[in-house]
Design a protein around this motif. Structure first.
Motif, PDB file in Angstrom:
ATOM      1  N   ILE A   9     -43.173 100.840  21.025  1.00 23.51           N
ATOM      2  CA  ILE A   9     -42.380  99.625  20.812  1.00 23.51           C
ATOM      3  C   ILE A   9     -41.362  99.848  19.694  1.00 23.51           C
ATOM      4  CG2 ILE A   9     -42.479  97.233  19.983  1.00 23.51           C
ATOM      5  CD1 ILE A   9     -45.174  97.016  21.466  1.00 23.51           C
ATOM      6  N   LEU A  10     -41.791 100.478  18.624  1.00 23.86           N
ATOM      7  CA  LEU A  10     -40.895 100.786  17.514  1.00 23.86           C
ATOM      8  C   LEU A  10     -39.757 101.699  17.977  1.00 23.86           C
ATOM      9  CD1 LEU A  10     -40.390 100.517  14.442  1.00 23.86           C
ATOM     10  CD2 LEU A  10     -41.788 102.567  14.167  1.00 23.86           C
ATOM     11  N   HIS A  11     -40.092 102.727  18.741  1.00 24.98           N
ATOM     12  CA  HIS A  11     -39.096 103.679  19.238  1.00 24.98           C
ATOM     13  C   HIS A  11     -38.066 102.973  20.127  1.00 24.98           C
ATOM     14  CE1 HIS A  11     -38.390 108.058  20.543  1.00 24.98           C
ATOM     15  NE2 HIS A  11     -37.355 107.349  20.907  1.00 24.98           N
ATOM     16  N   PHE A  12     -38.544 102.160  21.078  1.00 29.04           N
ATOM     17  CA  PHE A  12     -37.633 101.422  21.953  1.00 29.04           C
ATOM     18  C   PHE A  12     -36.749 100.476  21.143  1.00 29.04           C
ATOM     19  CE2 PHE A  12     -41.049 102.063  25.296  1.00 29.04           C
ATOM     20  CZ  PHE A  12     -40.320 102.992  26.028  1.00 29.04           C
ATOM     21  N   SER A  13     -37.348  99.819  20.159  1.00 26.49           N
ATOM     22  CA  SER A  13     -36.596  98.866  19.337  1.00 26.49           C
ATOM     23  C   SER A  13     -35.496  99.548  18.538  1.00 26.49           C
ATOM     24  CB  SER A  13     -37.533  98.128  18.385  1.00 26.49           C
ATOM     25  OG  SER A  13     -38.494  97.409  19.106  1.00 26.49           O
ATOM     26  N   VAL A  14     -35.812 100.673  17.942  1.00 28.59           N
ATOM     27  CA  VAL A  14     -34.811 101.415  17.161  1.00 28.59           C
ATOM     28  C   VAL A  14     -33.690 101.915  18.079  1.00 28.59           C
ATOM     29  CG1 VAL A  14     -34.413 103.502  15.797  1.00 28.59           C
ATOM     30  CG2 VAL A  14     -36.366 102.039  15.289  1.00 28.59           C
ATOM     31  N   ALA A  15     -34.064 102.500  19.225  1.00 30.18           N
ATOM     32  CA  ALA A  15     -33.058 103.012  20.162  1.00 30.18           C
ATOM     33  C   ALA A  15     -32.137 101.882  20.622  1.00 30.18           C
ATOM     34  CB  ALA A  15     -33.728 103.677  21.364  1.00 30.18           C
ATOM     35  N   PHE A  16     -32.725 100.734  20.962  1.00 34.66           N
ATOM     36  CA  PHE A  16     -31.912  99.597  21.412  1.00 34.66           C
ATOM     37  C   PHE A  16     -31.006  99.096  20.296  1.00 34.66           C
ATOM     38  CE2 PHE A  16     -31.101  95.078  21.596  1.00 34.66           C
ATOM     39  CZ  PHE A  16     -30.440  94.980  22.813  1.00 34.66           C
ATOM     40  N   THR A  17     -31.572  98.893  19.115  1.00 36.77           N
ATOM     41  CA  THR A  17     -30.813  98.319  18.005  1.00 36.77           C
ATOM     42  C   THR A  17     -29.642  99.196  17.600  1.00 36.77           C
ATOM     43  OG1 THR A  17     -32.791  97.182  17.204  1.00 36.77           O
ATOM     44  CG2 THR A  17     -30.974  97.461  15.636  1.00 36.77           C
ATOM     45  N   ILE A  18     -29.880 100.496  17.455  1.00 38.88           N
ATOM     46  CA  ILE A  18     -28.804 101.406  17.053  1.00 38.88           C
ATOM     47  C   ILE A  18     -27.698 101.432  18.110  1.00 38.88           C
ATOM     48  CG2 ILE A  18     -28.208 103.834  16.593  1.00 38.88           C
ATOM     49  CD1 ILE A  18     -29.770 102.481  14.312  1.00 38.88           C
ATOM     50  N   THR A  19     -28.105 101.543  19.377  1.00 36.75           N
ATOM     51  CA  THR A  19     -27.102 101.596  20.451  1.00 36.75           C
ATOM     52  C   THR A  19     -26.344 100.279  20.557  1.00 36.75           C
ATOM     53  OG1 THR A  19     -28.498 103.154  21.639  1.00 36.75           O
ATOM     54  CG2 THR A  19     -26.726 102.124  22.878  1.00 36.75           C
ATOM     55  N   TYR A  20     -27.057  99.172  20.431  1.00 35.97           N
ATOM     56  CA  TYR A  20     -26.392  97.875  20.479  1.00 35.97           C
ATOM     57  C   TYR A  20     -25.396  97.723  19.335  1.00 35.97           C
ATOM     58  CZ  TYR A  20     -25.525  92.885  20.336  1.00 35.97           C
ATOM     59  OH  TYR A  20     -24.905  91.657  20.295  1.00 35.97           O
ATOM     60  N   LEU A  21     -25.794  98.124  18.138  1.00 27.69           N
ATOM     61  CA  LEU A  21     -24.889  98.022  16.992  1.00 27.69           C
ATOM     62  C   LEU A  21     -23.657  98.911  17.159  1.00 27.69           C
ATOM     63  CD1 LEU A  21     -27.433  97.906  14.028  1.00 27.69           C
ATOM     64  CD2 LEU A  21     -26.030  96.013  14.911  1.00 27.69           C
ATOM     65  N   LEU A  22     -23.828 100.056  17.791  1.00 25.92           N
ATOM     66  CA  LEU A  22     -22.694 100.969  17.997  1.00 25.92           C
ATOM     67  C   LEU A  22     -21.774 100.533  19.130  1.00 25.92           C
ATOM     68  CD1 LEU A  22     -24.467 104.424  17.526  1.00 25.92           C
ATOM     69  CD2 LEU A  22     -22.818 103.354  15.977  1.00 25.92           C
ATOM     70  N   THR A  23     -22.344  99.910  20.165  1.00 26.47           N
ATOM     71  CA  THR A  23     -21.549  99.586  21.352  1.00 26.47           C
ATOM     72  C   THR A  23     -21.296  98.101  21.545  1.00 26.47           C
ATOM     73  OG1 THR A  23     -23.453  99.390  22.829  1.00 26.47           O
ATOM     74  CG2 THR A  23     -22.484 101.597  22.554  1.00 26.47           C
ATOM     75  N   GLY A  24     -22.178  97.262  21.014  1.00 34.05           N
ATOM     76  CA  GLY A  24     -22.061  95.826  21.239  1.00 34.05           C
ATOM     77  C   GLY A  24     -22.519  95.405  22.627  1.00 34.05           C
ATOM     78  N   SER A  25     -23.114  96.321  23.376  1.00 34.96           N
ATOM     79  CA  SER A  25     -23.519  96.049  24.749  1.00 34.96           C
ATOM     80  C   SER A  25     -25.048  96.005  24.875  1.00 34.96           C
ATOM     81  CB  SER A  25     -22.977  97.128  25.682  1.00 34.96           C
ATOM     82  OG  SER A  25     -23.531  97.012  26.975  1.00 34.96           O
ATOM     83  N   VAL A  32     -30.166 102.885  27.116  1.00 35.05           N
ATOM     84  CA  VAL A  32     -30.482 103.963  26.178  1.00 35.05           C
ATOM     85  C   VAL A  32     -31.920 103.821  25.673  1.00 35.05           C
ATOM     86  CG1 VAL A  32     -29.949 104.942  23.896  1.00 35.05           C
ATOM     87  CG2 VAL A  32     -28.106 104.429  25.504  1.00 35.05           C
ATOM     88  N   ALA A  33     -32.353 102.596  25.406  1.00 32.63           N
ATOM     89  CA  ALA A  33     -33.716 102.368  24.916  1.00 32.63           C
ATOM     90  C   ALA A  33     -34.762 102.785  25.941  1.00 32.63           C
ATOM     91  CB  ALA A  33     -33.903 100.901  24.549  1.00 32.63           C
ATOM     92  N   LEU A  34     -34.430 102.781  27.211  1.00 32.32           N
ATOM     93  CA  LEU A  34     -35.358 103.222  28.250  1.00 32.32           C
ATOM     94  C   LEU A  34     -35.239 104.715  28.539  1.00 32.32           C
ATOM     95  CD1 LEU A  34     -35.084 100.250  30.746  1.00 32.32           C
ATOM     96  CD2 LEU A  34     -36.939 100.740  29.154  1.00 32.32           C
ATOM     97  N   VAL A  35     -34.004 105.216  28.594  1.00 32.63           N
ATOM     98  CA  VAL A  35     -33.775 106.611  28.981  1.00 32.63           C
ATOM     99  C   VAL A  35     -34.109 107.583  27.851  1.00 32.63           C
ATOM    100  CG1 VAL A  35     -32.003 108.277  29.677  1.00 32.63           C
ATOM    101  CG2 VAL A  35     -32.063 106.012  30.721  1.00 32.63           C
ATOM    102  N   GLU A  36     -33.678 107.301  26.649  1.00 36.51           N
ATOM    103  CA  GLU A  36     -33.870 108.241  25.534  1.00 36.51           C
ATOM    104  C   GLU A  36     -35.338 108.574  25.283  1.00 36.51           C
ATOM    105  OE1 GLU A  36     -34.720 109.736  21.675  1.00 36.51           O
ATOM    106  OE2 GLU A  36     -35.109 107.667  22.247  1.00 36.51           O
TER     107      GLU A  36
END
Length: 65
Positions: A9-25, A32-36
């Motif tokens: 859960i922590l890993h998915f959350s970090v991946a989602f948050t970082i990608t969202y902050l970088l892309t806004g999407s 990315v949170a699922l694939v990475e």
């Protein structure tokens, strides 16, 4: 198993948050949170195989991969 689940859960959350902050999407963040983590799991499997071979060779006095 609880520790593994909470880490996932922590890993998915970090991946989602970082990608969202970088892309806004949300879509890209979710993808990315699922694939990475899935790709990372496969890479880790092969890393462990190579590492075990390295340790085995080191114990035998062979220093090559």
């Amino acid at each position: 198993m609880t520790k593994t689940f909470t880490f996932a859960i922590l890993h998915f959350s970090v991946a989602f948050t970082i990608t969202y902050l970088l892309t806004g999407s949300i879509i890209i963040g979710g993808t990315v949170a699922l694939v990475e983590p899935a790709v990372n799991t496969v890479v880790f499997y092969f890393h462990e195989k190579v590492w075990r071979k390295f340790e085995k060779n080191k114990q035998a006095g062979i220093i090559s991969l």
